[in-house]
Motif scaffolding. Structure first.
Motif, mmCIF file in Angstrom:
data_model
loop_
_atom_site.group_PDB
_atom_site.id
_atom_site.type_symbol
_atom_site.label_atom_id
_atom_site.label_comp_id
_atom_site.label_asym_id
_atom_site.label_seq_id
_atom_site.Cartn_x
_atom_site.Cartn_y
_atom_site.Cartn_z
ATOM 1 N N ASP A 102 0.812 -1.218 0.000
ATOM 2 C CA ASP A 102 0.000 0.000 0.000
ATOM 3 C C ASP A 102 0.846 1.269 0.000
ATOM 4 N N ALA A 103 2.096 1.147 0.348
ATOM 5 C CA ALA A 103 2.973 2.332 0.387
ATOM 6 C C ALA A 103 3.655 2.580 -0.953
ATOM 7 N N LYS A 104 3.196 1.898 -2.007
ATOM 8 C CA LYS A 104 3.889 2.046 -3.303
ATOM 9 C C LYS A 104 3.784 3.478 -3.828
ATOM 10 N N LEU A 105 4.714 3.805 -4.736
ATOM 11 C CA LEU A 105 4.787 5.179 -5.246
ATOM 12 C C LEU A 105 3.916 5.376 -6.485
ATOM 13 N N GLY A 106 3.656 4.272 -7.199
ATOM 14 C CA GLY A 106 2.955 4.418 -8.477
ATOM 15 C C GLY A 106 3.920 4.857 -9.565
ATOM 16 N N THR A 107 5.103 4.230 -9.609
ATOM 17 C CA THR A 107 6.075 4.601 -10.659
ATOM 18 C C THR A 107 5.563 4.135 -12.014
ATOM 19 N N THR A 108 6.269 4.564 -13.043
ATOM 20 C CA THR A 108 5.891 4.152 -14.396
ATOM 21 C C THR A 108 6.450 2.763 -14.726
ATOM 22 N N LYS A 109 7.219 2.200 -13.806
ATOM 23 C CA LYS A 109 7.860 0.878 -13.972
ATOM 24 C C LYS A 109 8.778 0.827 -15.197
ATOM 25 N N ARG A 110 9.355 1.956 -15.512
ATOM 26 C CA ARG A 110 10.262 2.009 -16.663
ATOM 27 C C ARG A 110 11.715 1.793 -16.254
ATOM 28 N N GLY A 111 11.953 1.553 -14.967
ATOM 29 C CA GLY A 111 13.320 1.305 -14.502
ATOM 30 C C GLY A 111 14.092 2.570 -14.186
ATOM 31 N N ILE A 112 13.381 3.686 -14.075
ATOM 32 C CA ILE A 112 14.046 4.983 -13.894
ATOM 33 C C ILE A 112 14.798 5.033 -12.553
ATOM 34 N N GLY A 113 14.103 4.711 -11.454
ATOM 35 C CA GLY A 113 14.723 4.779 -10.126
ATOM 36 C C GLY A 113 15.949 3.870 -10.032
ATOM 37 N N PRO A 114 15.797 2.572 -10.376
ATOM 38 C CA PRO A 114 16.960 1.691 -10.300
ATOM 39 C C PRO A 114 18.124 2.127 -11.203
ATOM 40 N N ALA A 115 17.842 2.715 -12.357
ATOM 41 C CA ALA A 115 18.940 3.165 -13.237
ATOM 42 C C ALA A 115 19.694 4.331 -12.596
ATOM 43 N N TYR A 116 18.945 5.286 -12.035
ATOM 44 C CA TYR A 116 19.628 6.400 -11.360
ATOM 45 C C TYR A 116 20.334 5.921 -10.084
ATOM 46 N N ALA A 117 19.779 4.895 -9.437
ATOM 47 C CA ALA A 117 20.426 4.350 -8.230
ATOM 48 C C ALA A 117 21.784 3.758 -8.612
ATOM 49 N N ASP A 118 21.822 3.013 -9.738
ATOM 50 C CA ASP A 118 23.095 2.445 -10.202
ATOM 51 C C ASP A 118 24.090 3.552 -10.551
ATOM 52 N N LYS A 119 23.579 4.637 -11.121
ATOM 53 C CA LYS A 119 24.459 5.775 -11.459
ATOM 54 C C LYS A 119 25.098 6.305 -10.168
ATOM 55 N N ALA A 120 24.272 6.497 -9.145
ATOM 56 C CA ALA A 120 24.787 7.032 -7.879
ATOM 57 C C ALA A 120 25.694 6.015 -7.184
ATOM 58 N N MET A 121 25.425 4.724 -7.388
ATOM 59 C CA MET A 121 26.260 3.661 -6.800
ATOM 60 C C MET A 121 27.561 3.473 -7.589
ATOM 61 N N ARG A 122 27.616 4.137 -8.725
ATOM 62 C CA ARG A 122 28.770 4.043 -9.638
ATOM 63 C C ARG A 122 28.953 2.653 -10.232
ATOM 64 N N ILE A 123 27.817 1.966 -10.425
ATOM 65 C CA ILE A 123 27.867 0.675 -11.123
ATOM 66 C C ILE A 123 27.030 0.726 -12.404
ATOM 67 N N GLY A 124 26.597 1.924 -12.776
ATOM 68 C CA GLY A 124 25.799 2.064 -13.989
ATOM 69 C C GLY A 124 26.674 1.958 -15.227
ATOM 70 N N LEU A 125 26.032 1.659 -16.358
ATOM 71 C CA LEU A 125 26.756 1.665 -17.638
ATOM 72 C C LEU A 125 26.285 2.868 -18.425
ATOM 73 N N ARG A 126 27.250 3.527 -19.075
ATOM 74 C CA ARG A 126 26.889 4.693 -19.879
ATOM 75 C C ARG A 126 26.816 4.312 -21.351
ATOM 76 N N VAL A 127 26.192 5.182 -22.116
ATOM 77 C CA VAL A 127 26.049 4.938 -23.559
ATOM 78 C C VAL A 127 27.422 4.678 -24.174
#
Ligand code: GDP
Ligand code: IMO
Ligand code: MG
Length: 426
Positions: free
Chosen positions: A122-147
């Protein structure tokens, strides 16, 4: 020539796409600076509707270079599909420049987005489920891949192994989900997406500065909006980037001295899609009327938007955090049939009147809006082309919002079409 920013001032879907397209006519470069395909920006040209998610709204003009900046998170599959859609409609995408510094969205980001939402119940955010949060989280964790990592397959595979190892551990151990396959992703990104995108990948920061140095006009197009900003929005009911004006600089590679104009796009009422506080939300016939007449359904998720009265407290806050120089007011025509209009001019909380946004979220959840009422105009304004022809009640509504928010309204939208707007600059 300093740059111009187009920023959403509410909870998104204010009409940024339409107004970016309008302002873009005088521009050379239009840069999307954050967000990803959680955005849906609609432009209607001669009755034809373009719904853009990643490609900047300037793409419809031949003279513009559309740029996807370093602050954006890109799902290449979606970008390619969007380019194909545009090409099918006769739009040239050859000039599109994709920053090598932009981060990539992978299928495991979408899996994690969905699993995390499910785990919140019930505490969900209602994201678009497009992976936006996890992708930015990886960027901040410095494990993301760039273009740019796609340009070096060895590096790409190495980095993907690390990132996927982490993602799969989360998917299986934390959420009890199914692991995502390495080869499937590596093959799709390197063999399928890269060849299609390679001609577009480049130095977006260099391109923006060359344009600025050559005295060309640069427009920075925001996705989402002020109240979805991870720092300034109604956290945690926000997206994971900075749609506000500060994010325009970091997401496009320029500093504040290179920005002179900040246009805040503002709906004449309010909508929100997803969960979170909404002081002026309407649960009555007027709310339903705004959904019906305003076609308030998500541009690409199709979700019904919540609706409410214009909130000037939010408007003042958006003015502050974005340094707005002007407003573009949209969808005024949607109010055509209403007898009376309400505008929230302040909040009341435990007997105190609040003129400005409370910093404490628990307060915001419990405020009561203080309304002023204005008469409606009960006239179809969608064909009006001159400010002077607006009914006096409509002009009074605009003047009241201007006075409440404290920023001039320079453009007013009276319909979705490219020509359906009025110049309001003094
Ligand atoms: P964005 O995400 O801020 O670009 O906004 P969306 O495209 O998601 O949603 C805005 C919707 O309102 C789109 O369907 C636009 O075509 C439409 N629109 C924009 N400006 C106006 C306007 O002034 N009047 C009306 N009736 N529709 C508008
Ligand atoms: P445009 O650019 C409206 C909302 C989602 C959710 C929250 C977080 O078209 O204005 P996310 O998928 O970003 O993690 O979801 O943000 N949201 C939007 N709402 N317009 C948007 O974009 C949005 N992008 C995200 O509904 O509440
Ligand atoms: Mg939208």
């Amino acid at each position: 020539m300093p740059a111009t920013i187009v920023v959403g001032t509410q909870w998104g879907d204010e009409g940024k796409g339409k107004f970016t397209d309008l302002v873009a006519k005088e521009m050379s470069l239009v840069v999307r600076y954050q967000g990803g395909h959680n955005a849906g920006h609609t432009i209607v040209v001669d009755g034809e509707r373009f719904a853009l998610q990643l490609v900047p709204s300037g793409v419809l003009y031949d003279h513009i270079t559309p740029v996807i900046g370093n602050g954006v998170v890109v799902d290449p599959r979606v970008l390619i599909a969007e380019m194909e859609m545009l090409i099918d409609k006769g739009v040239d995408c050859g000039r599109l420049l994709l920053s090598g510094n932009a981060h990539l969205i992978f299928p495991y980001h979408q899996t994690l987005d969905a699993l995390h939402e499910r785990s919140l119940g019930d505490a969900k955010l209602g994201t678009t489920k497009r992976g936006i949060g996890p992708a930015y989280a990886d960027k901040a964790m410095r494990i993301g891949l760039r273009v740019q990592d796609m340009l070096d397959p060895k590096i790409f595979r190495q980095k993907l192994e690390g990132a996927l190892g982490h993602a799969n551990a989360m998917i299986t151990s934390v959420y009890g989900g199914e692991p995502v396959d390495f080869d499937e992703i590596a093959n799709a990104y390197l063999d399928e997406y890269l060849p299609r995108l390679r001609p577009h990948i480049g130095d977006a920061i260099g391109a923006v500065h060359e344009a600025l140095d050559a005295e060309q006009h640069v427009l920075l197009e925001g996705a989402q909006a002020t109240f979805l900003d991870v720092d300034y929005g109604t956290y945690p009911f926000v997206t994971s980037s900075n749609p506000t004006a500060g994010g325009a600089g970091t997401g496009a590679g320029i500093g504040p001295r290179d920005i002179s104009r900040v246009i805040g796009v503002t709906k004449a009422y309010l909508t929100r899609v997803g969960f979170g506080p909404f002081p002026t939300e309407l649960f009555d016939d007027v709310g339903d009327h705004l959904v019906d007449v305003g076609k308030e359904f998500g541009t690409n998720t199709g979700r019904r938007r919540r609706t409410g009265w214009f909130d000037a407290v939010m408007g003042r806050y958006a003015t502050r955090v974005n340094s707005l120089s002007e407003l573009a007011l949209t969808k005024l025509d949607i109010l055509d049939d209403l007898d009376t209009l309400k505008v929230c001019v302040a909040y009341e909380h435990e007997g105190k009147r609040l003129e400005n946004m409370p910093y404490h979220q628990s307060v915001l959840h419990n405020v009561t809006p203080v309304y002023e009422e204005l008469p409606g105009w009960k006239t179809d304004i969608s064909e009006i082309t001159e400010r002077a022809d607006l009914p006096p009640e409509a002009s009074a509504y605009i003047a009241f919002l201007e006075q409440q928010v404290g920023v001039p309204i320079n453009l007013v939208g009276v319909g979705p079409g490219r020509r359906q707007f009025l110049h309001f600059a003094a």
